[in-house]
Design an enzyme around this catalytic site. Structure first.
Site, PDB file in Angstrom:
ATOM      1  N   GLN A  10       0.817  -1.214   0.000  1.00 11.13           N
ATOM      2  CA  GLN A  10       0.000   0.000   0.000  1.00 11.13           C
ATOM      3  C   GLN A  10       0.849   1.262   0.000  1.00 11.13           C
ATOM      4  O   GLN A  10       0.470   2.280  -0.584  1.00 11.13           O
ATOM      5  CB  GLN A  10      -0.955  -0.009   1.199  1.00 11.13           C
TER       6      GLN A  10
ATOM      7  N   HIS B 135       1.643   3.019  -3.411  1.00 13.33           N
ATOM      8  CA  HIS B 135       0.729   3.895  -4.131  1.00 13.33           C
ATOM      9  C   HIS B 135       1.212   5.339  -4.199  1.00 13.33           C
ATOM     10  O   HIS B 135       1.101   5.997  -5.230  1.00 13.33           O
ATOM     11  CB  HIS B 135      -0.649   3.900  -3.462  1.00 13.33           C
TER      12      HIS B 135
ATOM     13  N   GLU C  15      -9.183   2.608   5.937  1.00 11.49           N
ATOM     14  CA  GLU C  15      -9.710   2.249   4.617  1.00 11.49           C
ATOM     15  C   GLU C  15      -9.613   0.732   4.423  1.00 11.49           C
ATOM     16  O   GLU C  15     -10.586   0.072   4.085  1.00 11.49           O
ATOM     17  CB  GLU C  15      -8.907   2.975   3.538  1.00 11.49           C
ATOM     18  N   HIS C  16      -8.414   0.198   4.619  1.00 10.80           N
ATOM     19  CA  HIS C  16      -8.177  -1.249   4.542  1.00 10.80           C
ATOM     20  C   HIS C  16      -7.713  -1.738   5.905  1.00 10.80           C
ATOM     21  O   HIS C  16      -6.701  -1.243   6.421  1.00 10.80           O
ATOM     22  CB  HIS C  16      -7.087  -1.583   3.528  1.00 10.80           C
TER      23      HIS C  16
ATOM     24  N   ASP D 160      -7.825  -5.296  -3.915  1.00 11.73           N
ATOM     25  CA  ASP D 160      -7.575  -4.275  -4.927  1.00 11.73           C
ATOM     26  C   ASP D 160      -7.994  -4.739  -6.308  1.00 11.73           C
ATOM     27  O   ASP D 160      -8.332  -3.918  -7.172  1.00 11.73           O
ATOM     28  CB  ASP D 160      -6.086  -3.914  -4.950  1.00 11.73           C
TER      29      ASP D 160
ATOM     30  N   HIS E 267     -52.942  21.940   6.814  1.00  8.94           N
ATOM     31  CA  HIS E 267     -52.612  20.524   6.653  1.00  8.94           C
ATOM     32  C   HIS E 267     -53.844  19.672   7.003  1.00  8.94           C
ATOM     33  O   HIS E 267     -54.199  18.736   6.278  1.00  8.94           O
ATOM     34  CB  HIS E 267     -51.448  20.129   7.557  1.00  8.94           C
TER      35      HIS E 267
END
Length: 438
Positions: free
Chosen positions: A266, A269, A335-336, A369, A428
Site C-alpha cells: 500500500q 501507491h 480504509e483497509h 484491490d 394541513h
C-alpha cells in the site's frame, strides 16, 4: 524506517485516540480553498476553462475533451491478452458480489387499504473518476463501472487524466478497461477540474461536450477529494477517498514477511500512503522492522515507499493486548483493515469502523484491490466512521410510494388533524377534512 508508537500502559478511549493515531499531514480545508476557484471557473466557463486548466496542471493542450471512439477500440484491440484475461476475471467476481447488493422494492401494508412501497431507482447519469498519476488504475474502472451497471444506471461517464506520453489521452489500459465494459463516454480530464466538469458540465461551442451528472464517484488525491467536497450537494458523491491507507492488527502468530509485504504494497501507491501495524507483540514488531528494510530495498518503487513508511502517517503501534488493539482499530477507521491474529474471524466480527476488512493470512489487501470481488473504492482519513465503500447502493435512491383508500384516510383523519393543529398548521388538517366534508 517506520516510527514506533508505544501505547502500552495508557488508558485507550476511542475519541481521545483519534488525535493520537498516525495520520497523513493533509489539510483538506486548505485544499478546498485552493480548488474552489478551479471549480467555479469550470462552472462559469465550461470546456474553455477545463482545457486551460488541463494545460496548466497536466501540460497537455486538448483540442477535444472527449476521447474518440476509435481510440477506445484501438486500446482494447492492443491490450495485452494476459491483462485482458485478468480484467475479465476481476469484472466477473466484482459483478457477482455487487449483483447481490441490489435491493428489492418493499411494499408494506400499514393498514387495510393503506400501503407504502419503497422503490429503489437508479440515478440517470454518473461520473466515474479514475486516477492516473504515479500509477495506472484500470482496476478502478472496474470498481466504479460495475456497481453502476448493476444498479441500472443508463449513462456512465469516465474521466481520467491525460498523459503526455500517450498523445494527451488517458493511459491506454484505462481506455481498454472502459471499452471492455462498454463505456463509450470518456474524457481526458483529471484532478479538481474533472470533478467540476462532471458536476457542472462542460459544453463545447458546437453543442457537444460533457453534460452534468447526478453522482460523482471514484478515488483520487487530496485535490480530487477537496473538489468532491466543493460540489457535494450539486451532485451526490460516494466519499472523500484520498491517499490510501492500511492498518494491520496482528499478534505473535502473524508471519512478519506477510505483514511487511502488505504494508509495502500500500505504501507503493503514494508518498502520502499510510501503513500502520498495531500489535501486542514486540517480537513481531522487531521482525517486521527487519523485513521492511529488506523488502523495501528489493522492490521497484523504493524511494516512494520509503518516504511513505517514514512519514507521520505510518507507524508500528504497540498495545498491551489485542482488546486495546481493537480500540485503536476503531479509532483509526482504516480504509483497509487486515486482521492477522489467532482469532481473526471473531475479531473481524467486532470491528465497527473500517472501509473493508481482510481476515486471516490469505486475504491480503492486494486481493481486494483486484480480484476478491469486493470494491476497492473506500473511505479514507477516518471517514469510515460514517461512510461506506462504493457499491450498488451508491447509485440508487429510495422513493416512497404512498397509496391510501378513502376509508383508510378517513380512519386516520382525526389523528392527522390533531397533529396539524398541534404544529399550528391548520391547512394541513383542512387538506384531509375537505375530502370528507359535505
Amino acid at each position: 524506517m517506520i516510527r514506533r508508537m508505544d501505547l502500552r500502559g495508557r488508558p485507550l478511549q476511542s475519541r481521545r485516540l483519534r488525535g493520537v493515531v498516525p495520520r497523513a499531514d493533509l489539510d483538506v480545508d486548505a485544499a478546498v480553498a485552493a480548488v474552489r476557484p478551479i471549480c467555479e471557473d469550470v462552472r462559469e466557463r465550461g470546456a474553455v476553462a477545463v482545457r486551460e486548466l488541463t494545460e496548466r496542471f497536466d501540460g497537455v493542450r486538448l483540442d477535444r475533451l472527449r476521447v474518440p471512439d476509435d481510440a477506445l477500440a484501438a486500446a482494447l484491440r492492443d491490450l495485452d491478452p494476459a491483462v485482458r484475461s485478468a480484467l475479465e476475471e476481476a469484472v466477473r467476481r466484482v459483478r457477482l458480489v455487487h449483483r447481490d447488493q441490489r435491493r428489492a422494492d418493499v411494499r408494506t401494508s400499514v393498514v387495510p387499504g393503506g400501503t407504502v412501497t419503497e422503490r429503489w431507482v437508479p440515478v440517470e447519469r454518473v461520473g466515474l473518476y479514475v486516477p492516473g498519476g504515479q500509477a495506472v488504475y484500470p482496476s478502478s474502472v472496474v470498481m466504479n463501472v460495475v456497481p453502476a451497471q448493476e444498479a441500472g444506471v443508463q449513462q456512465l461517464v469516465v474521466a481520467s487524466p491525460p498523459q503526455k506520453e500517450h498523445g494527451g489521452l488517458p493511459h491506454p489500459t484505462i481506455l481498454a478497461a472502459c471499452a471492455l465494459l462498454g463505456v463509450q463516454e470518456v474524457y481526458a480530464v483529471g484532478g479538481a477540474q474533472a470533478v467540476a466538469m462532471l458536476a457542472y458540465g462542460a459544453p463545447e461551442d458546437d453543442g457537444t461536450g460533457c453534460e452534468p451528472v447526478d453522482v460523482v464517484t471514484g478515488p483520487g488525491n487530496v485535490w480530487v477529494a477537496a473538489a468532491k467536497r466543493v460540489v457535494k450537494g450539486v451532485v451526490g458523491i460516494d466519499s472523500e477517498a484520498g491517499p490510501t491507507e492500511i492498518l494491520v492488527l496482528a499478534d505473535d502468530s502473524a508471519d512478519p514477511v506477510h505483514v511487511a509485504a502488505d504494508l509495502v504494497s500500500q505504501a507503493e501507491h503514494d508518498i502520502l500512503a499510510a501503513a500502520v501495524l498495531v500489535t501486542d507483540s514486540e517480537r513481531l514488531a522487531d521482525a517486521v522492522d527487519a523485513e521492511l528494510e529488506r523488502q523495501v530495498a528489493a522492490t521497484k518503487h523504493t524511494d516512494r515507499i520509503r518516504t511513505a513508511l517514514s512519514g507521520p502517517q505510518s507507524a508500528v503501534v504497540l498495545v498491551d493486548d489485542l482488546d486495546a488493539g481493537m480500540e485503536v482499530v476503531d479509532a483509526y477507521a482504516a480504509e483497509h483493515l487486515e486482521i492477522q491474529t489467532v482469532d481473526a474471524a471473531a475479531r473481524a466480527a467486532r470491528v465497527r469502523n473500517a472501509g473493508a476488512v481482510f481476515v486471516g493470512p490469505h486475504a491480503p489487501v492486494s486481493l481486494g484491490d483486484y480480484c476478491a470481488g469486493s470494491n476497492h473504492v473506500l473511505p479514507t482519513g477516518g471517514t469510515a466512521r460514517h461512510a461506506s465503500g462504493l457499491g450498488v447502493q451508491t447509485f440508487l435512491r429510495g422513493i416512497h410510494v404512498v397509496e391510501y383508500s378513502a376509508q383508510a384516510l378517513q380512519d386516520v383523519a382525526d389523528d392527522v388533524v390533531a397533529l396539524a393543529d398541534a404544529e399550528d398548521l391548520p391547512a394541513h388538517g383542512a387538506a384531509v377534512r375537505v375530502r370528507f366534508d359535505g
